[in-house]
Design an enzyme around this catalytic site. Sequence first.
Site, PDB file in Angstrom:
ATOM      1  N   ASP A  52       0.826  -1.202   0.000  1.00 37.66           N
ATOM      2  CA  ASP A  52       0.000   0.000   0.000  1.00 37.66           C
ATOM      3  C   ASP A  52       0.864   1.258   0.000  1.00 37.66           C
ATOM      4  O   ASP A  52       1.963   1.285   0.580  1.00 37.66           O
ATOM      5  CB  ASP A  52      -0.915   0.030   1.222  1.00 37.66           C
ATOM      6  CG  ASP A  52      -2.081  -0.948   1.113  1.00 37.66           C
ATOM      7  OD1 ASP A  52      -2.227  -1.599   0.054  1.00 37.66           O
ATOM      8  OD2 ASP A  52      -2.843  -1.070   2.094  1.00 37.66           O
ATOM      9  N   ARG A 100      -8.118  -4.228  -6.337  1.00 39.68           N
ATOM     10  CA  ARG A 100      -7.161  -3.191  -5.950  1.00 39.68           C
ATOM     11  C   ARG A 100      -5.814  -3.375  -6.651  1.00 39.68           C
ATOM     12  O   ARG A 100      -4.785  -3.593  -6.008  1.00 39.68           O
ATOM     13  CB  ARG A 100      -6.953  -3.154  -4.436  1.00 39.68           C
ATOM     14  CG  ARG A 100      -8.214  -2.938  -3.639  1.00 39.68           C
ATOM     15  CD  ARG A 100      -7.928  -2.868  -2.154  1.00 39.68           C
ATOM     16  NE  ARG A 100      -9.140  -2.758  -1.366  1.00 39.68           N
ATOM     17  CZ  ARG A 100      -9.178  -2.714  -0.040  1.00 39.68           C
ATOM     18  NH1 ARG A 100      -8.048  -2.745   0.658  1.00 39.68           N
ATOM     19  NH2 ARG A 100     -10.320  -2.621   0.603  1.00 39.68           N
TER      20      ARG A 100
END
Length: 442
Positions: free
Chosen positions: A263, A316
Site C-alpha cells: 500500500d 485493488r
Amino acid sequence: MPARMRHVRAIAVVMGATSLALAVSVPAQATTHRGTGIERSVLPAGDGWASADGSTTGGAGATPEHVYTVTDRAELIAAFEDAGDAPKIVRIAGTVHGNSDAEGTPIGCEAYQQGGYTLEKYLDAYAPAVWGTDEVPAGPLEDARAASAKLQAAAVNVNVPSNTTLVGVGKDATIIGASLQVKNVSNVIVRNISFEDTYDCFPQWDPTDGDQGAWNSEYDNLVVHGSSHVWVDHNTFSDGDRPDADQPHYFGQVYQQHDGLFDIVRGADLVTVSWNVLEDHDKTMLIGNSDGAGASDRGKLRVTLHHNLFKDVKERAPRVRFGQVDSYNNHFVATTGSAYGYTYGIGAESKLVAESNAFTLGSGLDRAKILKKWSESSLTAENNYVNGRKTDLIAVHNAGVPAEQLTEGAGWTPTLRTRVSHPLVVPVLVGLGAGAGKPLVR
C-alpha cells in the site's frame, strides 16, 4: 564490524513462566563490506514519478561501514539502527522471518498470546448466537486479543530509515511474515526480494462490518506511508504458503489473516513501482486509503506503475484515491476459477492514467469489470489490450455496468516514462523480467 553494532536490545515478553526474546541483536556473522554493482544503482532519469524533483538514490553513497549483509530480523533492525539516516546498503541473504525469536528461529502465533487468549475461546465468546450482531466485541477476551496483537506488531513491523537501499542477494532472498514500514522518510530503494505471508495472528471479528460481518486484519508486506522518493523494483509479493483461498471460515466469513500486499498511503509521494510480481491475493494495493484524507493526500500520491505482473489478484490493482497515477505496460492476469473482482478501482478525486497495458482474462471473466467505479472521478484509459485485442476499457465498462458510468479524461499527461512497449509484447517482456530473482538490468 564497528563496535557500535555489537549491541543487544532485547524485548522480553513474559507469558506466565515463559519469556520470549523478540528483538534485536547482531550475531557475529553479520558482515559489512563495500557493496558493488546493482547495490549502488540509482533510479534512472525519467523513470516514473520517483525520478521527479531530485530523483531517488537510496543508499548508493554508502561508506563501507554502512554496507551490511543480514540473515535474520535482528540483524536487519540492527543495521537500520546503526546507520540511522546515513546512506546505507542492507543486503538480505537467505530468508528473514518477521515472526522469530532473537536467534532468528521462526515462532508461531501461540508465542504472542496474552491474557488467556486462544482462538477457540474467542470464537466461543463472540459467536453471533452468543454475542449478537449489533456491537463490536468487548470484554476480557477482546482485551486479550488486542494485547496479543500489540505484541505481534512489535515483532512484525520493521521501520526502514531514509537513504536506504534494501536489496536481496542472489535469486532467493526472502522476507516472510514481516511488514516493512517506509514511514515518514525519504529516498528509499527496495529491490530483488520476495515478500511473503505477512499474516495477522489475531484478526478482530466485527459483526457490524457490512451485511454479514467481517474478520479484519493488520499488516501489509510493504507500506509506503507519508514518504517520498521511493523506488520498488523487481520484487515478488504473495501470501506464500498461506493463500487467502485456503483460509477457514468462521461465523460464515473468511478468517482473513492478510491485509494488503503493498500500500501507498497517507500523503506518500513520488513513487515508482517497476518490474514486480504481485500474485494470489485479495486486497492487493491501495494508493490512498481513505476518502476523508484529502487534506494530506491532495497534490500527492503521485505514483508510476510499469512492467509489473498482477496475477490472480482479486481487487485493488490498484484502487486509487486522489493521486496522479500512471499505470502503463503492466500485465494483468486473471485465470478462470480465480476470485476476480476488478483491476482498477476509481476512487475519490483519483486521476488515473492507464495506457498500453495487457490483460489476460480467463474464460467467463467479464472485461467490463476491469474498471470499478467507487467515486465520481475521471480517468484516461487508452491503447489497452484484452486477450490480444485493443479494447476501450471505459466504453466496455459503461456498457456492461450501466449503473456506474465512468467519464474519460484524467486531466494530465504523463511524461516520466523511459520506454513504452506495444501492449502485445508486454506479456513476454514482463514474464521474462518481472519479479525477484530476475536480472536487475534496465
